[in-house]
Motif scaffolding. Structure first.
Motif, mmCIF file in Angstrom:
data_model
loop_
_atom_site.group_PDB
_atom_site.id
_atom_site.type_symbol
_atom_site.label_atom_id
_atom_site.label_comp_id
_atom_site.label_asym_id
_atom_site.label_seq_id
_atom_site.Cartn_x
_atom_site.Cartn_y
_atom_site.Cartn_z
ATOM 1 N N ILE A 93 0.821 -1.209 0.000
ATOM 2 C CA ILE A 93 0.000 0.000 0.000
ATOM 3 C C ILE A 93 0.854 1.257 0.000
ATOM 4 C CG2 ILE A 93 -2.017 -1.075 1.112
ATOM 5 C CD1 ILE A 93 -1.093 0.282 3.752
ATOM 6 N N GLU A 94 0.338 2.277 -0.627
ATOM 7 C CA GLU A 94 1.029 3.567 -0.696
ATOM 8 C C GLU A 94 -0.007 4.621 -0.348
ATOM 9 O OE1 GLU A 94 3.287 3.869 -4.284
ATOM 10 O OE2 GLU A 94 4.269 5.714 -3.651
ATOM 11 N N GLU A 95 -0.072 4.933 0.957
ATOM 12 C CA GLU A 95 -1.107 5.857 1.410
ATOM 13 C C GLU A 95 -0.554 6.812 2.446
ATOM 14 O OE1 GLU A 95 -5.191 4.270 1.716
ATOM 15 O OE2 GLU A 95 -4.269 2.313 1.484
ATOM 16 N N ASP A 96 -1.354 7.730 2.910
ATOM 17 C CA ASP A 96 -0.888 8.648 3.948
ATOM 18 C C ASP A 96 -0.408 7.831 5.142
ATOM 19 O OD1 ASP A 96 -1.413 10.859 2.492
ATOM 20 O OD2 ASP A 96 -3.378 11.278 3.404
ATOM 21 N N VAL B 56 -3.010 6.419 7.580
ATOM 22 C CA VAL B 56 -3.850 5.355 7.010
ATOM 23 C C VAL B 56 -3.036 4.078 6.880
ATOM 24 C CG1 VAL B 56 -5.259 4.665 5.033
ATOM 25 C CG2 VAL B 56 -5.187 7.081 5.736
ATOM 26 N N ALA B 57 -1.812 4.236 6.375
ATOM 27 C CA ALA B 57 -0.938 3.078 6.180
ATOM 28 C C ALA B 57 -0.658 2.398 7.525
ATOM 29 C CB ALA B 57 0.371 3.506 5.524
#
Ligand SMILES: Cc1cc2nc3c(=O)[nH]c(=O)nc-3n(C[C@H](O)[C@H](O)[C@H](O)COP(=O)(O)OP(=O)(O)OC[C@H]3O[C@@H](n4cnc5c(N)ncnc54)[C@H](O)[C@@H]3O)c2cc1C
Ligand SMILES: Nc1ncnc2c1ncn2[C@@H]1O[C@H](COP(=O)(O)O)[C@@H](O)[C@H]1O
Lengths: 250, 317
Positions: free
Chosen positions: A226-229, A232-233
């Motif tokens: 995953i590549e998120e804030d 969130v991650a």
């Protein structure tokens, strides 16, 4: 003092392993000195530079191509080599018997080796050599000091660091953190070509261990990425740890 | 034939978990299982082995065994093997286990399968799986010399409690001071509040992406929250942020935890060699192309300095 170093030729640690006809293929593989043995060679050369050792002899058991590993060690600064001609499929017992035989003829004051070979990872040969020759041994050293017929070795141990003293001649195997091996210089490479290397046949011995099958491990596949804030991650990763892995939080 | 012997790995009475793992596995061979404990003041440990199914516990005590030393231990074990004829003798693949196993194997002129990750032992024969080329290949080997001998990797066999009789047997002491050829001058115990790398359920590792001791601190907080062992890549060890004994990989330790968390580690092949057999792998790395993501079950593309502290908060919830 004569120092002898056991050097095994192994695959480059970057090598990709492939099987061909049920055997490990060496096609296109870059061959190197086993990284631990390179450290042992460096250690021996440093003993010579400190005027503790007078001669550094390299011994390798293997096929003709093992000559390259010997030449590399000579280019680093060792004085001469011995190639013990042996089938590369020889087991630890056979290798130890062959090397011990060659070592006995040399009668060295110190025998250095790596503590494990990066290919078959057996970590047996130096200890077996010591037993055959009836010599003390110390494994996985990160330092050695020689004085008054004794070797004082610092070595990695289970749960700590150990300082052990043995009388020499002794067999000592190295850990990589002992030193930083030098690269052979251009001059060293030129000189190495002229240094003597003797070739002897391996002493005969029966194998004790039989390989019945070689296989490649099941390849690990990539899972979720995953590549998120960051918040969130972190929440998703935390959730996975708690619910899938079921970690215990202290 | 007197069954399978498991050599007990202990220091000052602290027993390594791998000992119990070996006992648990040995139980499945259907033959008598014995623990062999050598040391000073070790008899009190005997009931511990019965809990994992040991039918017998061979206890050998003496001053000569106070410090592990290959010479005396080999002489003692060789004498006991001659007297009791075990079918197989298993050691842990620790520094001591491989040292002792290989010297004993040579003395007896038998084979030894080191760093085994699987084992099947029957009368007069052992079949072992070994990870070779730093785990890039698996080699199945047969050892049919007597006794069958192997060193076993920690963490590969499940613990299984099983009540054993644990009958104490006290063999004669065969070793003397003259057999000791290594004099231990000093032993500096690595003090750590964390579990040992090779035995930990969870390992949290920091690499060059930690950028310095401060980054390692961030990773340490996660390790402590998870009761994990701390590890590192060669880059963080060579930079002096972590002690050498904490290096994971081909030239470091091979770890086998339930969960491995790689923070700021690219996933070089030599690093993967030490951790890719972990059950679950998580990775935090800023570079979406980092090879560690090819083996990670859960990958986070992100900055460890941001993600790890937030993850700690999340886990505390
Ligand atoms: C013979 C030999 C034996 C070796 N043995 C070992 C061994 O046992 N163990 C071992 O580990 N290596 C070993 N190596 C070295 C190995 O090849 C690599 O050089 C080493 O593993 C790299 O360590 P690293 O991943 O920490 O560093 P790098 O490869 O430099 O990776 C750092 C990673 O951090 C990421 N990053 C940077 N900043 C951040 C941030 N803020 N947040 C998150 N991620 C970030 C980067 O994207 C990068 O992927 C060996 C090499 C040789 C030749
Ligand atoms: N064929 C060989 N020739 C020379 N040295 C060897 C050979 N095999 C093993 N050794 C030495 O023994 C060490 C441990 O090897 P191993 O027991 O095979 O893991 C190596 O690092 C070498 O120093």
């Amino acid at each position: 003092m004569k120092v002898l170093v056991c050097v095994k030729q192994t695959f480059d640690t970057e090598a990709k392993i492939e099987l061909k006809d049920g055997k490990i293929s060496d096609a296109g593989i870059n061959l190197i000195i086993n990284p631990y043995d390179e450290v042992a060679v460096e250690g021996a050369i440093q003993l010579k530079e400190k005027n503790i050792a007078t001669e550094v002899v390299i011994v390798s058991a293997g096929a003709d191509k093992a000559m390259d590993a010997i030449r590399t060690a000579l280019a680093m600064g060792a004085d001469r080599g011995i190639l013990v001609k042996q089938d590369s499929a020889a087991d630890e017992f056979q290798r130890a018997v062959a090397l011990a035989e060659a070592i006995k003829a040399e009668n060295p004051d110190l025998i250095l080796a790596g503590h494990v070979a990066a290919d078959d990872g057996s970590s047996q040969v130096p200890t077996r050599i010591a037993e055959i020759l009836g010599l003390p041994h110390v494994n996985v050293i990160t330092n050695i000091e020689i004085a008054g017929g004794k070797a004082t070795c610092t070595s990695e141990a289970d749960g700590g660091t150990q300082v052990t003293e043995v009388t020499i001649p002794a067999v000592v195997s190295s850990q990589v953190s002992w030193n930083e091996p030098r690269y052979p210089s251009m001059k060293g490479i030129m000189q190495a070509k002229k240094k003597p290397v003797a070739t002897v046949d391996a002493a005969a011995a029966d194998a004790k261990v039989k390989i019945i099958e070689l296989a490649l491990p099941p390849s690990k596949t990539a899972g979720i990425k995953i590549e998120e804030d960051p918040d969130v991650a972190a929440a998703k990763l935390g959730d996975w740890m708690k619910n899938t892995v079921k970690v215990e939080v202290k | 034939m007197a069954g399978t012997w498991v050599f007990v790995e202990q220091r000052d009475g602290n027993i390594r978990k791998v000992t119990y793992e070996m006992l648990s596995k040995a139980k499945s061979f259907g033959d008598e299982v014995s623990a062999v404990v050598i040391g000073k003041n070790v008899e009190g440990l005997a009931p511990e082995f019965a809990k994992y199914g040991a039918d017998k516990v061979y206890v050998v005590e003496g001053d000569v065994f106070a410090n592990y030393n290959t010479g005396a231990y080999v002489v003692q074990l060789a004498a006991m093997i001659k007297e009791y004829s075990p079918n197989a003798v298993l050691f842990a693949h620790t520094f001591n286990g491989r040292d002792l196993g290989s010297r004993l194997a040579q003395k007896l002129e038998v084979g030894l399968a080191t760093d085994a990750i699987d084992a099947e032992i029957s009368a007069g024969k052992g079949v072992f799986t070994r990870a070779i080329y730093a785990g890039k290949a698996l080699s199945k080997v047969e050892v049919a010399t007597s006794p069958v001998m192997a060193t076993i990797r920690a963490g590969v066999f499940e613990l299984a409690e099983a009540a054993g009789a644990g009958a104490v047997v006290k063999p004669a002491v065969a070793a003397t001071d003259a057999d000791v050829y290594q004099t231990v001058k000093d032993f500096i115990v690595t003090v750590s509040s964390r579990p040992e790398l090779t035995e930990a359920e969870v390992v949290v590792s920091g690499g060059r992406g930690c950028k310095g001791p401060e980054g390692i601190k961030v990773v340490e907080q996660l390790a402590d929250l998870l009761g994990a062992a701390l590890g590192g890549s060669r880059a963080s060890i060579d930079s002096g942020w972590l002690g050498h004994e904490l290096q994971v990989g081909q030239t470091g330790k091979v770890v086998n935890p339930n969960l491995y968390v790689a923070c700021g580690i690219s996933g070089a092949i030599q690093h993967l060699a030490g951790m890719s057999s972990s059950k679950f792998i998580a990775a935090i790395n800023t570079d979406t192309e980092a090879p560690i993501f090819n083996v990670a079950d859960f990958g986070v593309v992100g900055d460890l300095f941001k993600v790890v502290p937030l993850l700690c908060d999340e886990l505390k919830k």
